[in-house]
Scaffold this motif. Structure first.
Motif, short mmCIF file in Angstrom:
data_model
loop_
_atom_site.label_atom_id
_atom_site.label_comp_id
_atom_site.label_asym_id
_atom_site.label_seq_id
_atom_site.Cartn_x
_atom_site.Cartn_y
_atom_site.Cartn_z
N ALA A 123 0.83 -1.20 0.00
CA ALA A 123 0.00 0.00 0.00
C ALA A 123 0.87 1.26 0.00
O ALA A 123 0.60 2.22 -0.73
CB ALA A 123 -0.92 0.00 1.22
N PHE A 124 1.93 1.26 0.81
CA PHE A 124 2.82 2.42 0.86
C PHE A 124 3.47 2.65 -0.50
O PHE A 124 3.53 3.79 -0.98
CB PHE A 124 3.89 2.21 1.93
CG PHE A 124 4.74 3.42 2.18
CD1 PHE A 124 4.43 4.31 3.19
CD2 PHE A 124 5.87 3.67 1.39
CE1 PHE A 124 5.21 5.44 3.42
CE2 PHE A 124 6.65 4.80 1.61
CZ PHE A 124 6.32 5.68 2.63
N ALA A 125 3.95 1.57 -1.12
CA ALA A 125 4.61 1.70 -2.41
C ALA A 125 3.66 2.24 -3.48
O ALA A 125 4.01 3.13 -4.26
CB ALA A 125 5.18 0.35 -2.85
N LEU A 126 2.44 1.72 -3.51
CA LEU A 126 1.47 2.16 -4.52
C LEU A 126 1.08 3.62 -4.31
O LEU A 126 1.01 4.40 -5.27
CB LEU A 126 0.23 1.27 -4.48
CG LEU A 126 0.35 -0.08 -5.17
CD1 LEU A 126 -0.87 -0.93 -4.89
CD2 LEU A 126 0.53 0.10 -6.68
N GLU A 127 0.82 4.00 -3.05
CA GLU A 127 0.45 5.39 -2.78
C GLU A 127 1.60 6.35 -3.11
O GLU A 127 1.38 7.45 -3.61
CB GLU A 127 0.04 5.56 -1.31
CG GLU A 127 -1.34 5.01 -0.99
CD GLU A 127 -2.45 5.77 -1.71
OE1 GLU A 127 -2.35 7.00 -1.86
OE2 GLU A 127 -3.43 5.11 -2.13
N PHE A 128 2.81 5.90 -2.84
CA PHE A 128 3.97 6.73 -3.18
C PHE A 128 4.06 6.92 -4.70
O PHE A 128 4.25 8.04 -5.19
CB PHE A 128 5.25 6.08 -2.66
CG PHE A 128 6.50 6.86 -2.97
CD1 PHE A 128 7.00 7.78 -2.06
CD2 PHE A 128 7.18 6.67 -4.17
CE1 PHE A 128 8.15 8.51 -2.34
CE2 PHE A 128 8.32 7.40 -4.47
CZ PHE A 128 8.81 8.32 -3.54
N ILE A 129 3.90 5.83 -5.45
CA ILE A 129 4.06 5.89 -6.91
C ILE A 129 2.96 6.74 -7.56
O ILE A 129 3.24 7.58 -8.41
CB ILE A 129 4.08 4.46 -7.50
CG1 ILE A 129 5.36 3.74 -7.07
CG2 ILE A 129 3.96 4.51 -9.02
CD1 ILE A 129 5.36 2.26 -7.37
N ILE A 130 1.71 6.52 -7.16
CA ILE A 130 0.64 7.27 -7.82
C ILE A 130 0.68 8.75 -7.42
O ILE A 130 0.31 9.62 -8.21
CB ILE A 130 -0.74 6.65 -7.56
CG1 ILE A 130 -1.08 6.65 -6.06
CG2 ILE A 130 -0.82 5.25 -8.15
CD1 ILE A 130 -2.48 6.09 -5.76
N SER A 131 1.13 9.04 -6.21
CA SER A 131 1.29 10.44 -5.80
C SER A 131 2.45 11.08 -6.56
O SER A 131 2.39 12.26 -6.92
CB SER A 131 1.53 10.54 -4.29
OG SER A 131 0.44 10.02 -3.57
N PHE A 132 3.50 10.31 -6.80
CA PHE A 132 4.62 10.76 -7.63
C PHE A 132 4.12 11.12 -9.03
O PHE A 132 4.42 12.19 -9.57
CB PHE A 132 5.68 9.67 -7.70
CG PHE A 132 6.88 10.02 -8.54
CD1 PHE A 132 8.06 10.45 -7.93
CD2 PHE A 132 6.86 9.90 -9.93
CE1 PHE A 132 9.18 10.77 -8.69
CE2 PHE A 132 7.96 10.23 -10.70
CZ PHE A 132 9.13 10.65 -10.07
N ASN A 133 3.33 10.21 -9.61
CA ASN A 133 2.78 10.46 -10.95
C ASN A 133 1.95 11.74 -10.98
O ASN A 133 2.09 12.57 -11.89
CB ASN A 133 1.90 9.29 -11.39
CG ASN A 133 2.67 8.00 -11.55
OD1 ASN A 133 3.90 8.01 -11.64
ND2 ASN A 133 1.96 6.87 -11.58
N LEU A 134 1.07 11.88 -10.00
CA LEU A 134 0.18 13.04 -9.97
C LEU A 134 0.96 14.34 -9.85
O LEU A 134 0.73 15.29 -10.60
CB LEU A 134 -0.79 12.90 -8.79
CG LEU A 134 -1.74 14.08 -8.57
CD1 LEU A 134 -2.68 14.25 -9.76
CD2 LEU A 134 -2.55 13.89 -7.29
N MET A 135 1.92 14.39 -8.93
CA MET A 135 2.64 15.65 -8.71
C MET A 135 3.61 15.95 -9.84
O MET A 135 3.88 17.12 -10.13
CB MET A 135 3.38 15.59 -7.37
CG MET A 135 3.81 16.94 -6.86
SD MET A 135 2.38 18.01 -6.56
CE MET A 135 3.12 19.61 -6.81
N PHE A 136 4.13 14.93 -10.50
CA PHE A 136 4.98 15.16 -11.67
C PHE A 136 4.18 15.91 -12.74
O PHE A 136 4.65 16.88 -13.33
CB PHE A 136 5.47 13.82 -12.21
CG PHE A 136 6.45 13.93 -13.35
CD1 PHE A 136 7.81 13.99 -13.10
CD2 PHE A 136 6.01 13.96 -14.67
CE1 PHE A 136 8.72 14.09 -14.15
CE2 PHE A 136 6.91 14.06 -15.72
CZ PHE A 136 8.27 14.13 -15.46
N VAL A 137 2.95 15.45 -12.97
CA VAL A 137 2.09 16.08 -13.98
C VAL A 137 1.66 17.47 -13.53
O VAL A 137 1.69 18.43 -14.32
CB VAL A 137 0.87 15.19 -14.27
CG1 VAL A 137 -0.12 15.91 -15.17
CG2 VAL A 137 1.30 13.88 -14.89
#
Length: 306
Positions: free
Chosen positions: A194-208
């Motif tokens: 869960a931590f890894a997935l939330e980190f990755i999708i938040s990374f994607n969102l903030m990158f955009v």
């Protein structure tokens, strides 16, 4: 006519995320009513600049355009817009999840993703020119860390976001009680996943978000659509496993309303760390500003719609 120098303004649009300026959207100078502005104040605020190269035929004067800077937006208006925008987003995202549980999955994961993505798009397009439409403490902290937003406004923005989340969650509790559990984001599997997935999708969102909000070469006019589409993709990726929060207040309000704090530390830390990573990564890879390289000065803020 005297050979007097006419001050010029760079034609390249400037960074829209400077502290004190909205990140998403803005007022166009031409939208302002000139009848309410005195002639003297108009002349003082009007900045004239050449819109073509000076290399023109002899004896011909270059055309000159004029732009009027938008009036400053008060902090109260910004915070009010941020509260309302966050309330709409959290209400829509949580309500869709609750209805999906109540109807035994009739909304489906695609429906939940579409609802939340559309809500994000609508709020950004409608309130972005006022508050910047952060809607997320992770976004606010990341912009402040990269000096696109003043630190002194961070507590006020986050306070508005938390209050909006609580209001939306308790409103839904009153409407759908006792079926409130579906609106809480909890891990379906292990905490590490869960931590890894939330980190990755938040990374994607903030990158955009960093791309469309701070880079003048990105298509800023489509910011709401781009961010909404990113939210949809992230929910399709992680919705079944973590609920795809990407936002600490998306989890906090419903968790308090439902009295369910399972793995809440994951949703309060992973989105912030992922957002900081996404914002920092885009800042590292984006092309240098032409004006900054030429003049050695930071560019002034402009919004997506000017």
């Amino acid at each position: 006519m005297d050979n007097e120098e006419i001050p010029s303004v760079p034609s390249t649009p400037a960074t829209p995320g400077t502290p004190g300026r909205p990140l998403f959207g803005g007022l166009k100078g031409e939208r302002l009513g000139l009848s309410s502005i005195g002639r003297k104040s108009l002349l003082k605020s009007c900045k004239c600049f050449s819109v073509e190269e000076w290399a023109m035929e002899e004896g011909r004067l270059p055309p000159v355009s004029c732009f009027i800077p938008p009036p400053p937006i008060s902090l109260a208006r910004k915070v009010g817009a941020e509260f309302i925008g966050t309330l709409i987003l959290i209400f829509a995202a949580t309500a869709t999840a609750i209805v999906n549980q109540k109807t035994q999955g009739s909304e489906t994961l695609l429906g939940c993703a579409t609802s939340t993505g559309l809500a994000a798009m609508i709020v950004i397009l409608s309130t972005g020119h006022i508050s910047g439409a952060h809607l997320n403490p992770s976004v606010t902290i990341s912009f402040a860390a990269l000096k696109h937003f003043p630190w002194k406004h961070v507590p006020v923005y986050i306070g508005a976001q938390v209050m909006a989340s609580l209001c939306a969650a308790f409103a839904l509790k009153g409407i759908y009680h006792p079926i409130m559990g579906g609106g809480v984001t909890v891990p379906a599997d292990g905490y590490g996943q869960a931590f890894a997935l939330e980190f990755i999708i938040s990374f994607n969102l903030m990158f955009v978000v960093t791309a469309v909000a701070t880079d003048t070469r990105a298509v800023g006019e489509l910011a709401g659509i781009v961010v909404g589409a990113t939210v949809m993709v992230n929910i399709l990726i992680a919705g079944e496993s973590t609920g795809a929060s990407m936002n600490p207040v998306r989890t906090l309000g419903p968790a308090i309303a439902a009295n369910n704090y399972k793995a809440i530390w994951v949703y309060l830390t992973a989105p912030i760390l992922g957002a900081l990573g996404g914002a920092g990564t885009y800042t590292a890879v984006k092309l240098p500003e032409e004006d900054d390289a030429t003049h050695g000065k930071p560019s002034t803020a402009r919004s997506f719609r000017t």
